[in-house]
Design a protein around this motif. Structure first.
Motif, mmCIF file in Angstrom:
data_model
loop_
_atom_site.group_PDB
_atom_site.id
_atom_site.type_symbol
_atom_site.label_atom_id
_atom_site.label_comp_id
_atom_site.label_asym_id
_atom_site.label_seq_id
_atom_site.Cartn_x
_atom_site.Cartn_y
_atom_site.Cartn_z
ATOM 1 N N UNK A 46 0.832 -1.196 0.000
ATOM 2 C CA UNK A 46 0.000 0.000 0.000
ATOM 3 C C UNK A 46 0.872 1.253 0.000
ATOM 4 N N UNK A 47 0.522 2.196 -0.835
ATOM 5 C CA UNK A 47 1.166 3.520 -0.863
ATOM 6 C C UNK A 47 0.061 4.571 -0.854
ATOM 7 N N UNK A 48 0.095 5.423 0.159
ATOM 8 C CA UNK A 48 -0.957 6.423 0.301
ATOM 9 C C UNK A 48 -0.863 7.490 -0.792
ATOM 10 N N UNK A 49 -2.024 8.032 -1.155
ATOM 11 C CA UNK A 49 -2.087 9.138 -2.115
ATOM 12 C C UNK A 49 -1.331 10.332 -1.529
ATOM 13 N N UNK A 50 -0.494 10.963 -2.346
ATOM 14 C CA UNK A 50 0.489 11.903 -1.812
ATOM 15 C C UNK A 50 -0.135 13.183 -1.244
ATOM 16 N N UNK A 51 -1.158 13.722 -1.885
ATOM 17 C CA UNK A 51 -1.786 14.921 -1.319
ATOM 18 C C UNK A 51 -2.507 14.591 -0.020
ATOM 19 N N UNK A 52 -3.069 13.405 0.069
ATOM 20 C CA UNK A 52 -3.676 12.974 1.331
ATOM 21 C C UNK A 52 -2.602 12.914 2.417
ATOM 22 N N UNK A 53 -1.435 12.349 2.085
ATOM 23 C CA UNK A 53 -0.314 12.317 3.027
ATOM 24 C C UNK A 53 0.075 13.728 3.443
ATOM 25 N N UNK A 54 0.150 14.627 2.474
ATOM 26 C CA UNK A 54 0.613 15.981 2.745
ATOM 27 C C UNK A 54 -0.276 16.684 3.762
ATOM 28 N N UNK A 55 -1.574 16.470 3.668
ATOM 29 C CA UNK A 55 -2.507 17.214 4.525
ATOM 30 C C UNK A 55 -2.875 16.500 5.821
ATOM 31 N N UNK A 56 -2.497 15.223 5.967
ATOM 32 C CA UNK A 56 -2.787 14.595 7.265
ATOM 33 C C UNK A 56 -1.789 13.512 7.662
ATOM 34 N N UNK A 57 -0.993 12.988 6.743
ATOM 35 C CA UNK A 57 0.042 12.025 7.101
ATOM 36 C C UNK A 57 -0.434 10.631 7.431
ATOM 37 N N UNK A 58 -1.724 10.355 7.255
ATOM 38 C CA UNK A 58 -2.278 9.066 7.676
ATOM 39 C C UNK A 58 -2.167 8.043 6.553
ATOM 40 N N UNK A 59 -1.577 6.908 6.857
ATOM 41 C CA UNK A 59 -1.430 5.820 5.885
ATOM 42 C C UNK A 59 -2.446 4.727 6.192
ATOM 43 N N UNK A 60 -3.618 4.902 5.665
ATOM 44 C CA UNK A 60 -4.695 3.924 5.858
ATOM 45 C C UNK A 60 -5.570 3.954 4.602
ATOM 46 N N UNK A 348 9.681 18.613 -11.042
ATOM 47 C CA UNK A 348 9.564 18.798 -9.596
ATOM 48 C C UNK A 348 9.764 17.471 -8.855
ATOM 49 N N UNK A 349 10.213 17.571 -7.610
ATOM 50 C CA UNK A 349 10.496 16.399 -6.782
ATOM 51 C C UNK A 349 9.968 16.644 -5.378
ATOM 52 N N UNK A 350 9.388 15.627 -4.774
ATOM 53 C CA UNK A 350 8.874 15.774 -3.421
ATOM 54 C C UNK A 350 8.301 14.471 -2.916
ATOM 55 N N UNK A 351 7.016 14.481 -2.556
ATOM 56 C CA UNK A 351 6.349 13.245 -2.143
ATOM 57 C C UNK A 351 6.185 12.280 -3.307
ATOM 58 N N UNK A 352 6.282 12.772 -4.517
ATOM 59 C CA UNK A 352 6.273 11.934 -5.720
ATOM 60 C C UNK A 352 7.585 12.154 -6.451
#
Length: 469
Positions: A46-60, A348-352
Motif C-alpha cells: 500500500x502507498x498512500x495518495x500523496x496529497x492525502x499524506x501531505x494534509x494529514x500524514x495518515x497511511x490507511x 519537480x520532486x517531493x512526495x512523488x
C-alpha cells in the motif's frame, strides 16, 4: 503501516491554509484503496495518495478527509479495523488516535460520512476534489459524490488543483530533511552499483544489491529501478543483459524517505574500469551541461530557459565531435539536438518522484501563457515555469544514441544538412549517458541536496577500480 508523522500543528496549518485559499464549500481528499496484485486479498504494497499524506500524514486505505473551507474544520471519515482485520494484519491505531497525530478535529464513520456528504450535495454545497489518476478512485469518489465515474474524471476542481500545487511545490525545512534522507540512501545505492558492477554479471545481479541497500534502510523505491546497458532506452526496466567490457551502465534509481519523500538520482558508469575516449568525451559534455544548469538556476528564472541553454551546450559539443554541423542556436530552435537529447531537463520532486504529476503537469510544470511545446524533445519537458525559492527539482541532462530513431530520421532525410548520419552509425551501439542531481531553489542559486554522490570521471573510475580488485 508507516507511523511517521510531522508535528500535528504542521498538518493543521496546511489544511487551514488550503481552506483559506478556497473559501467556498467543502474540500474532499480521498485516500488510496488497496489494489489486488492478481486477486483482492493478494494486494500490492500500500502507498498512500500523496496529497492525502501531505494534509494529514495518515497511511490507511479507504478513508476520506473533509475540510470545511469556511471554518477550517477537518473531519476524518472512515471505519476502524474489525477483529477479522486484526487477525490477518495485526492491531493498528484507531482513527481517533491517528486523527490526534495530525490535528484533525473529529472522526465519523463511513456511513455517517456518506450521509453528511449526501446532505451537502442536496444543499448544492460545492465539494472540491483533485483530479483522479486511478480507475478505482473514480468509482470510489463516484459513489460518495453520487456521480458516474466518467463524470468524476471531468468535474474535479481546477481551483483546488492550483492551490494544492502552490502549497506543495514550496518545501518546508521539515520536508528538506526528509528529501535529504532519501537522497542520502539513494547515493549509497549508487555507490553499490559503482563498486560491484563488472563484466560477466547480469543487470539483475547488480540490481539485487542496489535493492538490498534500500531494504536495509527499511524504505521503499519511489519508482522501478532503471539499470541497463541499453541506456538509450530512457525507461528501461529489463535486467536480463550480461555486462561486457566496453559498455556503459546507466543507473536511474533512488529511495524514499521514511515519510515517502523521494530521491531521483542517475549516474552512468563504464562497465570497464575506465571510460573509453568517446565515452569520456560524451560524459564530459553531459556533466558540463549538468553543472551549467545548476549554476544558472535560481528564483525568477524560467526552467525552460535553463533547458534550452543545456540543449545549446550539448549541441555545441556534438558539433565539435563531428556528429552535428551548423549554428547551435538554429539547431536547437529546429529541434535537431533532440535526436540525442529527447527529454526534458528535469521535473519537480517531493512526495512523488514526478511531484504532483497526478494533479496534472499543466499545473505543476506550466503556468499562465506558458504552454507545452509540440516539438519532439521539447514537448517532454515536464517543468518549464518560473522557479521559486523553496522548490525542489531534478537536473538531468543526457545524450543518447538511439539506433531506431537515428535510422528513422535518416530514412526520412530529416535534418540531413545538420546530422552526420554516417559518422553516428560508425559508433553504434553506444548506449546513453545521463547524470542527475536533485536541487533546492534558493534566492540567488540552487543547492544540491544531500551528501555528494560521485560524478566526476576521476571519482567514478576510482570506485570502478574497486569492482575489479
Amino acid at each position: 503501516m508507516n507511523l511517521h508523522f510531522f508535528n500535528p500543528e504542521i498538518y493543521h496549518t496546511r489544511r487551514s491554509g488550503l481552506a483559506l485559499s478556497i473559501q467556498d464549500g467543502m474540500i474532499l481528499l480521498a485516500a488510496n484503496e488497496e489494489v489486488g496484485m492478481n486477486y483482492r486479498d493478494n494486494a500490492y504494497p500500500f502507498r498512500q495518495e500523496s496529497s492525502f499524506l501531505y494534509y494529514c500524514g495518515i497511511e490507511r486505505p479507504g478513508i476520506f478527509l473533509l475540510i470545511d473551507s469556511h471554518t477550517g474544520e477537518s473531519i476524518l471519515i472512515g471505519d476502524d479495523m474489525t477483529m477479522m482485520d486484526i487477525v490477518w494484519t495485526g492491531p493498528a491505531l484507531t482513527l481517533n488516535a491517528l486523527a490526534d497525530k495530525s490535528g484533525i478535529d473529529r472522526v465519523i464513520s463511513l456511513q455517517e460520512g456518506y450521509q453528511l456528504i449526501g446532505a451537502l450535495i442536496s444543499k448544492k454545497v460545492p465539494i472540491h476534489y483533485l483530479p483522479v489518476y486511478r480507475g478505482d478512485q473514480s468509482f470510489v469518489l463516484g459513489k460518495i459524490l453520487q456521480q458516474p465515474p466518467e463524470q468524476i474524471a471531468q468535474n474535479y476542481s481546477q481551483r483546488l488543483a492550483l492551490e494544492v500545487v502552490k502549497m506543495r511545490e514550496i518545501k518546508s525545512p521539515e520536508e528538506i530533511i526528509q528529501l535529504t534522507e532519501a537522497i542520502r540512501t539513494s547515493g549509497n545505492m549508487h555507490k553499490v552499483m559503482m563498486t560491484t558492477a563488472k563484466a560477466g554479471m547480469t543487470e539483475a545481479n547488480i540490481m539485487a544489491g542496489i535493492r538490498a541497500e534500500c531494504l536495509r534502510n527499511n524504505v521503499d523505491l519511489p519508482y522501478p529501478i532503471i539499470l541497463t546497458i541499453n541506456g538509450q532506452t530512457l525507461h528501461n526496466h529489463s535486467y536480463s543483459n550480461i555486462l561486457k567490457e566496453g559498455q556503459l551502465l546507466l543507473g536511474d534509481f533512488a529511495a524514499e524517505s521514511p515519510m515517502h519523500y523521494s530521491g531521483d538520482i542517475t549516474r552512468t558508469i563504464p562497465v570497464s574500469p575506465t571510460f573509453s575516449g568517446l565515452q569520456s568525451d560524451i560524459y564530459s559534455l553531459v556533466l558540463a551541461a549538468l553543472k551549467q544548469s545548476i549554476a544558472s538556476a535560481k528564483q525568477g528564472i524560467q526552467y525552460i530557459d535553463i533547458h534550452l541553454n543545456a540543449a545549446k551546450l550539448i549541441t555545441e559539443g556534438l558539433i565539435s565531435l563531428g556528429f552535428l554541423s551548423g549554428h547551435p542556436d538554429d539547431l536547437v530552435e529546429q529541434g535537431v539536438h533532440a535526436m540525442f537529447f529527447p527529454h526534458g531537463l528535469g521535473h519537480p520532486l517531493g512526495l512523488d518522484v514526478h511531484d504532483m504529476e497526478a494533479i496534472g503537469e499543466e499545473y505543476t510544470g506550466y503556468e499562465g501563457e506558458l504552454k507545452r511545446s509540440s516539438q519532439f524533445g521539447l514537448k517532454s519537458l515536464r517543468l518549464a515555469k518560473t522557479l521559486k525559492t523553496g522548490m525542489v527539482l531534478t537536473v538531468e541532462p543526457g545524450i543518447y544514441f538511439i539506433p531506431e530513431l537515428i535510422a528513422l530520421w535518416k530514412s526520412e532525410n530529416k535534418f540531413k544538412d545538420f546530422i552526420q548520419y554516417d559518422k553516428i552509425e560508425k559508433v553504434l551501439p553506444f548506449g546513453g549517458i545521463r547524470i542527475e542531481d536533485n536541487v533546492l531553489v534558493q534566492d540567488d542559486h540552487v543547492q544540491v541536496i544531500g551528501p555528494p554522490i560521485p560524478k566526476e570521471i576521476i571519482e567514478i573510475e576510482l570506485l570502478r577500480s574497486e569492482a575489479y580488485q
